[in-house]
Motif scaffolding. Structure first.
Motif: not given
Length: 255
Positions: A12-25, A58-66
């Motif tokens: 469960i992740e969140m991109s941290l502004p201002p370094l988030a980037t648009d993407g598709t998957g 370059h991106i930064r995220i905060v993540r919960l791995a469960v």
């Protein structure tokens, strides 16, 4: 940037502004050509390959791995390998998981008193709120193809009201949709055509009225919205297999 990943835990992740980037998957094993937007807050399900692409950087995220087991035990909810559900996972669009991930990020950046216990509590709440978010969107998505509860109640109230039977145009108008769309929505919810509901209700009302011997058949027909008694008799016979007068006689004998 392109990447194919497969995690052994839910992420469960969140991109941290201002370094988030648009993407598709997309999920190559499930729907290889069905690309979806990856939002600011997303969930990468365990055990499924995810192919993602973006402009990179370059991106930064905060993540919960469960683990899958912990997620299901905590929330009572599992993530099905269904394309629509997986698409929802890639873009959660919910302020509740986002708010908790912000709290987790803040605590990780500047730990305070009893930080570990607080992070564990945030993590538990995040699992539950993420599962709720997916379940609620799944329910809304399922309801898009059928009448909503308030629409069905309006339809039933009008069909069961005294007087002539409603037209399809009237019922569709009550629901705010076209006649064709109304028919599809009604059948998707109930499994039958709305005209069957109308006919069944009219027959039930006719049976009650026919038990009153003081009411002439002409009056019974008029109360049900039929212009001519003959039309009422024909409709009643089609629905029950007997004429209104015969039903009245049988009802009298039963009494």
């Amino acid at each position: 940037m392109e990447a194919t990943t497969c995690e052994d835990r839910h992420m469960i992740e969140m991109s941290l502004p201002p370094l988030a980037t648009d993407g598709t998957g997309c999920f190559p094993e499930i729907a290889p050509r069905r690309f979806s937007h990856i939002g600011n807050v997303f969930l990468r399900p365990a055990g499924l390959q995810l192919y993602s692409r973006s402009d990179g950087g370059h991106i930064r995220i905060v993540r919960l791995a469960v683990s899958r087991d912990c997620y299901e035990a905590t929330s009572g909810h599992s993530i099905a390998a269904d394309p629509d559900i997986l698409r929802m996972c890639l873009d959660l669009r919910d302020d509740r998981p986002r708010g908790l991930l912000k709290q987790i990020h803040g605590e990780l950046a500047a730990p305070g008193f009893a930080s570990a216990a607080l992070l564990e509590a945030y993590g538990t709440a995040l699992i539950i709120e993420t599962a709720r978010s997916i379940a609620e969107r799944q329910e809304r998505h399922a309801n898009l193809g059928r009448l909503a509860g308030w629409q069905y109640r309006r339809v039933c109230e009008r069909i069961e009201a005294e007087g002539p039977a409603p037209s399809l145009a009237e019922l569709a108008s009550l629901c705010g949709v076209s006649i064709r769309h109304f028919n599809r929505l009604y059948r998707a919810l109930t499994g039958e055509n709305v005209t069957a509901h109308i006919a069944r209700t009219q027959v039930s009302r006719a049976m009650v009225l026919l038990t009153d011997e003081a009411l002439p058949l002409k009056e019974v027909a008029a109360r049900l919205g039929f212009t001519h008694p003959g039309s009422f008799s024909a409709a009643f016979r089609r629905a029950t297999g007997i004429s209104p007068s015969r039903y009245r006689q049988q009802a009298k004998w039963r009494l």
